[in-house]
Scaffold this motif. Sequence first.
Motif, PDB file in Angstrom:
ATOM      1  N   ASP A 132     -75.134  24.712  -8.514  1.00 31.41           N
ATOM      2  CA  ASP A 132     -75.429  23.366  -8.032  1.00 31.41           C
ATOM      3  C   ASP A 132     -74.281  22.909  -7.146  1.00 31.41           C
ATOM      4  O   ASP A 132     -73.298  23.640  -6.945  1.00 31.41           O
ATOM      5  N   ASN A 133     -74.393  21.718  -6.583  1.00 34.21           N
ATOM      6  CA  ASN A 133     -73.375  21.217  -5.654  1.00 34.21           C
ATOM      7  C   ASN A 133     -72.018  21.061  -6.327  1.00 34.21           C
ATOM      8  O   ASN A 133     -70.982  21.311  -5.701  1.00 34.21           O
ATOM      9  N   ARG A 134     -72.004  20.634  -7.572  1.00 33.13           N
ATOM     10  CA  ARG A 134     -70.736  20.440  -8.280  1.00 33.13           C
ATOM     11  C   ARG A 134     -69.971  21.763  -8.380  1.00 33.13           C
ATOM     12  O   ARG A 134     -68.773  21.822  -8.067  1.00 33.13           O
ATOM     13  N   ILE A 135     -70.669  22.817  -8.758  1.00 30.88           N
ATOM     14  CA  ILE A 135     -70.043  24.136  -8.875  1.00 30.88           C
ATOM     15  C   ILE A 135     -69.603  24.632  -7.501  1.00 30.88           C
ATOM     16  O   ILE A 135     -68.513  25.208  -7.340  1.00 30.88           O
ATOM     17  N   ALA A 136     -70.435  24.410  -6.488  1.00 32.79           N
ATOM     18  CA  ALA A 136     -70.108  24.884  -5.137  1.00 32.79           C
ATOM     19  C   ALA A 136     -68.869  24.187  -4.578  1.00 32.79           C
ATOM     20  O   ALA A 136     -68.025  24.833  -3.948  1.00 32.79           O
ATOM     21  N   VAL A 137     -68.744  22.891  -4.799  1.00 33.34           N
ATOM     22  CA  VAL A 137     -67.560  22.166  -4.312  1.00 33.34           C
ATOM     23  C   VAL A 137     -66.299  22.706  -4.980  1.00 33.34           C
ATOM     24  O   VAL A 137     -65.271  22.941  -4.326  1.00 33.34           O
ATOM     25  N   LEU A 138     -66.366  22.923  -6.283  1.00 36.15           N
ATOM     26  CA  LEU A 138     -65.212  23.466  -7.004  1.00 36.15           C
ATOM     27  C   LEU A 138     -64.891  24.881  -6.532  1.00 36.15           C
ATOM     28  O   LEU A 138     -63.716  25.259  -6.393  1.00 36.15           O
ATOM     29  N   ALA A 139     -65.920  25.679  -6.269  1.00 31.13           N
ATOM     30  CA  ALA A 139     -65.707  27.038  -5.769  1.00 31.13           C
ATOM     31  C   ALA A 139     -65.050  26.990  -4.390  1.00 31.13           C
ATOM     32  O   ALA A 139     -64.138  27.770  -4.104  1.00 31.13           O
ATOM     33  N   GLY A 140     -65.508  26.076  -3.530  1.00 27.64           N
ATOM     34  CA  GLY A 140     -64.888  25.916  -2.217  1.00 27.64           C
ATOM     35  C   GLY A 140     -63.421  25.529  -2.335  1.00 27.64           C
ATOM     36  O   GLY A 140     -62.568  26.043  -1.594  1.00 27.64           O
ATOM     37  N   ASP A 141     -63.116  24.647  -3.283  1.00 30.22           N
ATOM     38  CA  ASP A 141     -61.719  24.258  -3.523  1.00 30.22           C
ATOM     39  C   ASP A 141     -60.887  25.459  -3.959  1.00 30.22           C
ATOM     40  O   ASP A 141     -59.722  25.614  -3.555  1.00 30.22           O
ATOM     41  N   TYR A 142     -61.485  26.309  -4.783  1.00 32.77           N
ATOM     42  CA  TYR A 142     -60.789  27.512  -5.247  1.00 32.77           C
ATOM     43  C   TYR A 142     -60.476  28.436  -4.079  1.00 32.77           C
ATOM     44  O   TYR A 142     -59.392  29.030  -4.007  1.00 32.77           O
ATOM     45  N   PHE A 143     -61.402  28.548  -3.133  1.00 34.68           N
ATOM     46  CA  PHE A 143     -61.179  29.382  -1.959  1.00 34.68           C
ATOM     47  C   PHE A 143     -60.081  28.793  -1.075  1.00 34.68           C
ATOM     48  O   PHE A 143     -59.285  29.541  -0.498  1.00 34.68           O
ATOM     49  N   VAL A 144     -60.037  27.473  -0.945  1.00 38.01           N
ATOM     50  CA  VAL A 144     -58.961  26.838  -0.165  1.00 38.01           C
ATOM     51  C   VAL A 144     -57.606  27.168  -0.784  1.00 38.01           C
ATOM     52  O   VAL A 144     -56.659  27.570  -0.091  1.00 38.01           O
ATOM     53  N   SER A 145     -57.505  27.005  -2.099  1.00 33.44           N
ATOM     54  CA  SER A 145     -56.246  27.305  -2.792  1.00 33.44           C
ATOM     55  C   SER A 145     -55.886  28.781  -2.658  1.00 33.44           C
ATOM     56  O   SER A 145     -54.714  29.139  -2.490  1.00 33.44           O
ATOM     57  N   SER A 146     -56.897  29.633  -2.713  1.00 31.71           N
ATOM     58  CA  SER A 146     -56.655  31.067  -2.568  1.00 31.71           C
ATOM     59  C   SER A 146     -56.178  31.404  -1.159  1.00 31.71           C
ATOM     60  O   SER A 146     -55.349  32.312  -0.969  1.00 31.71           O
ATOM     61  N   ALA A 147     -56.677  30.674  -0.164  1.00 34.41           N
ATOM     62  CA  ALA A 147     -56.209  30.881   1.209  1.00 34.41           C
ATOM     63  C   ALA A 147     -54.724  30.561   1.329  1.00 34.41           C
ATOM     64  O   ALA A 147     -53.958  31.287   1.981  1.00 34.41           O
ATOM     65  N   LEU A 148     -54.313  29.472   0.700  1.00 37.82           N
ATOM     66  CA  LEU A 148     -52.890  29.111   0.727  1.00 37.82           C
ATOM     67  C   LEU A 148     -52.052  30.169   0.015  1.00 37.82           C
ATOM     68  O   LEU A 148     -50.954  30.524   0.464  1.00 37.82           O
ATOM     69  N   GLN A 149     -52.561  30.675  -1.099  1.00 38.03           N
ATOM     70  CA  GLN A 149     -51.847  31.725  -1.826  1.00 38.03           C
ATOM     71  C   GLN A 149     -51.731  32.987  -0.988  1.00 38.03           C
ATOM     72  O   GLN A 149     -50.689  33.660  -0.981  1.00 38.03           O
ATOM     73  N   ALA A 150     -52.794  33.316  -0.254  1.00 33.94           N
ATOM     74  CA  ALA A 150     -52.771  34.509   0.591  1.00 33.94           C
ATOM     75  C   ALA A 150     -51.747  34.383   1.708  1.00 33.94           C
ATOM     76  O   ALA A 150     -51.178  35.389   2.154  1.00 33.94           O
ATOM     77  N   ALA A 151     -51.504  33.162   2.164  1.00 33.16           N
ATOM     78  CA  ALA A 151     -50.578  32.953   3.274  1.00 33.16           C
ATOM     79  C   ALA A 151     -49.117  33.065   2.852  1.00 33.16           C
ATOM     80  O   ALA A 151     -48.237  33.306   3.697  1.00 33.16           O
ATOM     81  N   LEU A 152     -48.833  32.913   1.585  1.00 31.89           N
ATOM     82  CA  LEU A 152     -47.441  32.910   1.131  1.00 31.89           C
ATOM     83  C   LEU A 152     -46.673  34.191   1.474  1.00 31.89           C
ATOM     84  O   LEU A 152     -45.520  34.134   1.915  1.00 31.89           O
ATOM     85  N   PRO A 153     -47.260  35.386   1.296  1.00 26.54           N
ATOM     86  CA  PRO A 153     -46.521  36.610   1.627  1.00 26.54           C
ATOM     87  C   PRO A 153     -46.177  36.756   3.113  1.00 26.54           C
ATOM     88  O   PRO A 153     -45.387  37.640   3.466  1.00 26.54           O
ATOM     89  N   THR A 154     -46.763  35.945   3.976  1.00 21.75           N
ATOM     90  CA  THR A 154     -46.366  36.006   5.387  1.00 21.75           C
ATOM     91  C   THR A 154     -44.952  35.483   5.583  1.00 21.75           C
ATOM     92  O   THR A 154     -44.319  35.766   6.596  1.00 21.75           O
ATOM     93  N   ARG A 155     -44.496  34.685   4.629  1.00 19.34           N
ATOM     94  CA  ARG A 155     -43.138  34.098   4.675  1.00 19.34           C
ATOM     95  C   ARG A 155     -42.903  33.378   6.005  1.00 19.34           C
ATOM     96  O   ARG A 155     -41.796  33.376   6.540  1.00 19.34           O
ATOM     97  N   SER A 156     -43.941  32.754   6.485  1.00 20.52           N
ATOM     98  CA  SER A 156     -43.850  32.067   7.778  1.00 20.52           C
ATOM     99  C   SER A 156     -44.347  30.640   7.652  1.00 20.52           C
ATOM    100  O   SER A 156     -45.527  30.404   7.374  1.00 20.52           O
ATOM    101  N   ILE A 157     -43.443  29.688   7.864  1.00 23.96           N
ATOM    102  CA  ILE A 157     -43.847  28.293   7.829  1.00 23.96           C
ATOM    103  C   ILE A 157     -44.774  27.987   8.994  1.00 23.96           C
ATOM    104  O   ILE A 157     -45.640  27.107   8.910  1.00 23.96           O
TER     105      ILE A 157
END
Length: 360
Positions: A132-157
Amino acid sequence: MLDIKNECVRFILLSVCIIFAPTKKSPMDILSKIKQPIEGELIRLNEVIVQILSSTSPLLSCIVDHYLSMKGKQIRPILVLLTARLVGDIKPETIYGAAAVELLHNATLIHDDVVDESKLRRGKTTINGIWDNRIAVLAGDYFVSSALQAALPTRSIRVMEVLGTLGRTLACGEMDQIEVSHGEIIDEKAYFNVIRQKTASLFIACMHIGALTSGMSPEQTSAVKGFGERLGLCFQIKDDIFDYFAAGEIGKPTRSDLSEGKVTLPLIYALTHTEGSRCAEMKSLVAKPELSEDEISRLVAFAVENGPHLHPPSRDLGQLSKERRQSESVLSPFFKNIANPLAKSNFSVTIQLVPNVPNI
């Protein structure tokens, strides 16, 4: 031995062929060629994505598995990798940057499906369609957070800055699109503003991250970003034009934009370059909150009959033609030391297609 710089310029341009070039080969045949110089890196990219999305939550794990089963062509991370390969070997930082872009892009798709109440994407049921929409919004938020986590090893601000700016721009583009939907604003300038934010910005970010993580010079970075903008604009224009075809002609669902209240370039052009009672009738239709199948068909027919092929190009379309002529100079610096005439031929022929907006 593969000439990395030579082949990568050619394969970046082949990605344009997927969008524009008339060819007897399927897009997937061309895509397999595009992937050739980065096959190993793409394997590693998908390993990184799986690793970062892993979760102890059974529900999230189920959602991630569903996402992984329906991932698209991955054109955006491919552009990141090919951009970096233009100047040498691909570093781990580039792979993590590409993963970050792909995860952020898919987060926006998950949220877009909620906003648009879409139940299908790429022929498969969306997350909000299964749950449902509630689950999808939370899943989208999880992907956003995961994107930020993926960027950390670049060590580039600076990579983090590109991603942060991209997220804001994509959100603004979605808000602007809502504002111009249902015919509230019928204007080419507003349309181009939306697609620059929603699509071109993502292509620019891909090229930029590839440049940043590979150590390109400021001049080279500016060049590939300029190419990314042109590619992104034309990618969206062509996709919008496809929506006015019958579904059987292009092998994908069509007419979804109008059903969602989105007035795109073909219809905008027809509405702003014709007059009379029929035009007034069409404007009243696009202002309606909902459209029937018959009304959508009438709008499509009006756009086809009064499309840009019957009128002089507008200022914005003229600007795209100007950019097409300038595009050859954008990536030409990467050809300075390339002797292969076939690659140069592919470059000069394909680049002519970049912002060549086809008629309906």
